[in-house]
Motif scaffolding. Structure first.
Motif, short mmCIF file in Angstrom:
data_model
loop_
_atom_site.label_atom_id
_atom_site.label_comp_id
_atom_site.label_asym_id
_atom_site.label_seq_id
_atom_site.Cartn_x
_atom_site.Cartn_y
_atom_site.Cartn_z
N LEU A 187 45.73 43.74 43.66
CA LEU A 187 45.14 43.08 44.83
C LEU A 187 44.66 44.09 45.87
CD1 LEU A 187 47.22 39.91 45.70
CD2 LEU A 187 44.79 40.09 45.20
N ILE A 188 45.40 45.18 46.01
CA ILE A 188 45.00 46.19 46.99
C ILE A 188 43.62 46.73 46.66
CG2 ILE A 188 45.52 48.54 47.77
CD1 ILE A 188 48.46 47.79 47.68
N ASP A 189 43.31 46.80 45.36
CA ASP A 189 42.02 47.32 44.94
C ASP A 189 40.89 46.31 45.02
OD1 ASP A 189 42.75 49.86 44.52
OD2 ASP A 189 43.19 49.62 42.38
N LEU A 190 41.23 45.05 45.30
CA LEU A 190 40.23 43.98 45.27
C LEU A 190 39.00 44.29 46.13
CD1 LEU A 190 39.78 41.08 44.11
CD2 LEU A 190 40.57 40.24 46.32
N PRO A 191 39.17 44.73 47.37
CA PRO A 191 37.99 44.99 48.19
C PRO A 191 37.04 46.03 47.59
CG PRO A 191 39.93 44.90 49.56
CD PRO A 191 40.40 44.90 48.14
N PHE A 192 37.58 46.94 46.75
CA PHE A 192 36.70 47.90 46.10
C PHE A 192 35.85 47.22 45.04
CE2 PHE A 192 39.59 51.81 46.90
CZ PHE A 192 38.97 51.99 48.13
N ALA A 193 36.40 46.16 44.46
CA ALA A 193 35.74 45.51 43.34
C ALA A 193 34.75 44.44 43.79
CB ALA A 193 36.78 44.89 42.40
N VAL A 194 35.03 43.84 44.95
CA VAL A 194 34.19 42.74 45.40
C VAL A 194 33.02 43.27 46.24
CG1 VAL A 194 34.17 40.73 46.92
CG2 VAL A 194 36.08 41.11 45.39
N SER A 195 31.86 42.68 46.06
CA SER A 195 30.71 43.07 46.89
C SER A 195 31.00 42.71 48.35
CB SER A 195 29.47 42.35 46.41
OG SER A 195 28.52 42.31 47.46
N PRO A 196 30.69 43.60 49.29
CA PRO A 196 30.96 43.34 50.71
C PRO A 196 30.30 42.04 51.19
CG PRO A 196 30.32 45.61 50.40
CD PRO A 196 30.13 44.94 49.08
N VAL A 197 29.12 41.73 50.66
CA VAL A 197 28.44 40.51 51.09
C VAL A 197 29.28 39.28 50.72
CG1 VAL A 197 26.37 39.11 50.82
CG2 VAL A 197 26.19 41.59 50.89
N VAL A 198 29.84 39.32 49.50
CA VAL A 198 30.70 38.23 49.07
C VAL A 198 31.91 38.12 50.00
CG1 VAL A 198 32.13 37.36 47.18
CG2 VAL A 198 29.94 38.47 46.69
N ALA A 199 32.47 39.29 50.35
CA ALA A 199 33.62 39.30 51.25
C ALA A 199 33.28 38.61 52.57
CB ALA A 199 34.07 40.74 51.51
N GLY A 200 32.10 38.95 53.10
CA GLY A 200 31.68 38.32 54.35
C GLY A 200 31.52 36.82 54.18
N LEU A 201 30.93 36.46 53.05
CA LEU A 201 30.68 35.05 52.78
C LEU A 201 31.98 34.25 52.71
CD1 LEU A 201 27.81 34.14 52.47
CD2 LEU A 201 28.17 33.96 50.01
N VAL A 202 33.02 34.87 52.14
CA VAL A 202 34.32 34.22 52.03
C VAL A 202 34.82 33.82 53.42
CG1 VAL A 202 36.75 34.61 51.50
CG2 VAL A 202 34.99 35.31 49.87
#
Lengths: 358, 298
Positions: free
Chosen positions: B100-115
């Motif tokens: 889980l700690i590595d998740l932000p590395f794997a997810v596109s930042p745009v997707v993160a924002g969208l979440v």
């Protein structure tokens, strides 16, 4: 302070690290926990220190319940195998640590701390290293600083985990004599863990031989060496020759020659244990001696080690140089062995790993 | 010596490889970086300063600093706690936590924002409740801080986990056996031992926090003077053909990158130094060496 251990058990998953251990360590003694790796000796030490919790049983300090006491309230001094010195602190600060973290009302003043640390560094003969960092010290020096640091809080018990394990042979010998002298000087109950039988026999007042989570024997160094309670202790403490033997009641024989008294009687197969220096070699046959052929002769320091074949078994005998010179053995000589001291254990208690174990 | 010579490539191969590497670096890193500064100062120093002192530029710089100031302490807290629990304890779900700690590395930042928009936006899961209580998260500073936190939180933990695993428990156990309380152990033993790793993680997290575009862009709403961070500000000015303004703002970010690089190098050097000290203190070396020789060898 005396330490009492009652029925301590510890498992790691399916592995039984300690199996119902009972042990009493009287005040002021220096005790060695001796055994092969994985026998549970370090686990037992850590349970005494409070760094590991036992699954069952009790630990008593001076007769008082200490089983659930936190490490910091046990007042034990612990010396780690790899010393665990605080690497970002000077030697002085390492030793002072235990004094500086005391609650305010118990904490000594700066001048007092300075005096006590300097005294301790003098005790371990390293006061000239006070401003160094641990990385600038040799292994032996680190060991002594770790000891001074543990002694700074005036512990009631000193626990040492393989204290000389990481040092080379010469330093190890020096340091263990030094530890013995130090113990006689400060005289606090101490327990150290070791897998080195020589170390245990030389330093300790009392040796606790452990194997597979159980105590095999407790005794003075002389007792465990000369009257081992089990085949394991025999094998673990020094070299030993093992002969196949047969029991007839209380008597045992090797090759139809009476060999000695059996430790546990009965009838049937047995194993006879004889130390290499408890066998004499003779040129002429006598009643009860065993035939053997010389295979090799090595002069090692003050002793001469002779390898012989007795039937299919390999026997090792240790002679003094004088005796060896008198015999003038060469390879292929037919000689007669006369055991001076034999101990016989019934085969089932000697385990399956029989044969001539050296 | 002879083995080293034996595996060395011919001179021309070495020259060729070095030239290729340098050319590549020059074209794709040094040249663009220089271009930023050239463009920024194209209209002269006064224009550069004026572009930076515009209220909107000042507000963007201020917001960027504010977001970093919110995200970094949170990251330090989380990073140390996560690294400590992973390096020191065995517990159920440890492997899941590491992943889980590595998740932000794997997810596109745009997707993160969208979440975050989906969670806290007006049509989102908590949107109605939030608007009923008059709390603004999306298109406001809290949203930007959340998005920044999300993309930066692996840095500190990632840096500390291997470090703390390598150092082991011994020193901490020693501290406790000497009577130290949990806090005393942490402040006097644990923290000094991990401080350079921690700083390294914070530097990386800081660079990311200040430079983040994608995730922040989604949640910010691009309200001028209010929810524009520096990278967003650069984009807006550029789209308006305000070359000097865009590149002036970009030069601040580029400058920040240079400072980060220097700080990173210094910290790396310190860490290597400490690692050498650590490995020296673990080696079961001969203890007989006279102290004079030991100190001379340093």
């Amino acid at each position: 302070m005396s330490i009492e251990i009652r029925g301590i058990g510890k498992r790691f998953g399916n592995f039984v690290a300690l199996d119902n251990i009972d042990l009493t360590i009287p005040t002021g003694e220096l005790v060695a926990l001796l055994g092969p790796s994985g026998c549970g000796k370090t686990t037992l030490l850590r349970i005494i220190a409070g760094m590991e919790s036992a699954d069952s049983g009790h630990v008593l300090f001076s007769g008082e319940e200490a089983t659930h006491l936190h490490v910091r309230d046990r007042h034990v001094g612990f010396v780690f195998q790899h010393y665990a010195l605080f690497r970002h602190m000077t030697v002085f600060e390492n030793v002072a640590f235990g004094l500086r973290v005391k609650p305010r009302h118990e904490r000594p003043g700066d001048a007092d701390i300075r005096r006590r640390v300097t005294d301790l560094l003098k005790l371990v003969q390293l006061d000239w290293l006070a401003e160094r960092y641990p990385s600038q010290l040799s292994g032996g020096q680190r060991q002594r600083i770790a000891l001074a640091r543990a002694l700074a809080v005036e512990p009631k018990v000193l626990l040492l985990d393989e204290p000389f394990g990481a040092l080379d042979t010469r330093v190890r010998k020096e340091l263990r004599r030094w530890l013995r002298r130090l113990h006689d000087e400060v005289h606090i109950s101490s327990v150290f863990v070791t897998h080195d039988q020589e170390e245990a026999l030389e330093v300790a007042d009392r040796v606790v031989v452990m194997n597979q989570g159980r105590i095999e024997q407790i005794g003075t160094p002389d007792e465990v060496y000369s009257t081992p309670a089990s085949p394991f202790v025999y094998r673990f403490l020094g070299d030993v020759n093992v002969f196949h033997s047969r029991l007839h009641g209380a008597w045992a024989e090797i090759d139809r020659s009476p060999a000695g008294l059996a430790a546990n009687g009965g009838d049937g197969d047995a194993l006879a244990f004889i130390r290499p220096h408890d066998i004499d070699i003779e040129r002429v046959e006598q009643h009860g001696s065993l035939a053997a052929r010389v295979q090799d002769v090595h002069a090692i320091g003050p002793a001469v080690r002779v390898e012989l074949a007795h039937g299919s078994e390999l026997i090792e005998v240790e002679l003094t140089r004088e005796r060896a010179n008198g015999l003038a053995l060469i390879r292929g000589d037919q000689v007669w062995l006369r055991p001076r001291q034999v101990r016989v254990f019934a085969a089932e208690s000697a385990g399956e790993e029989g044969g001539s174990g050296i | 010596m002879s083995t080293r010579r034996a595996i060395t490539e011919p001179r021309w191969v070495r020259l060729l490889l070095t030239t290729v590497a340098l050319l590549f670096l020059g074209c794709f890193l040094a040249l663009p970086l220089a271009a930023v500064f050239v463009e920024a100062f194209a209209a002269g120093v006064p224009a550069y300063l004026k572009a930076l002192s515009e209220p909107e530029a000042m507000s963007a710089i201020w917001l960027t600093l504010l977001v970093a100031a919110i995200a970094l302490p949170c990251n330090v807290l989380f990073g140390v706690a996560a690294a400590w629990s992973i390096a020191r304890f065995e517990f159920r779900g440890k492997a899941a936590l590491i992943t889980l700690i590595d998740l932000p590395f794997a997810v596109s930042p745009v997707v993160a924002g969208l979440v975050f928009v989906l969670l806290f936006g007006s049509q989102g899961l908590f949107g109605q409740w939030l608007s009923a209580h008059d709390i603004k998260i999306i298109f406001a500073v809290p949203g930007i801080a959340l998005a920044t936190l999300f993309v930066t939180f692996p840095f500190v933990a990632r840096e500390l986990i291997p470090l703390m695993q390598a150092q082991g428990r011994d020193e901490e156990e020693a501290a406790v056996s000497l009577g130290a309380s949990g806090w005393q152990m942490f402040w006097r033993v644990t923290l000094p031992n991990i401080k350079w790793g921690l700083l390294y993680g914070v530097i990386l997290a800081n660079a990311r926090a200040m430079g983040e575009f994608g995730a922040v862009s989604v949640v910010s709403g691009h309200i001028r003077g209010e929810t524009n961070t520096l990278p967003l500000h650069v984009e807006i000015l550029y789209n308006e053909y305000n070359q000097v303004g865009a590149f002036a703002a970009a030069s601040v970010l580029a400058l920040l990158a240079l400072v980060t690089l220097i700080a990173k190098t210094v910290v790396e050097w310190r860490m290597r130094h400490e690692t050498e000290m650590l490995s020296a203190s673990l080696s079961p070396e001969a203890a007989g060496a006279p102290p004079a020789a030991a100190s001379a060898a340093r």
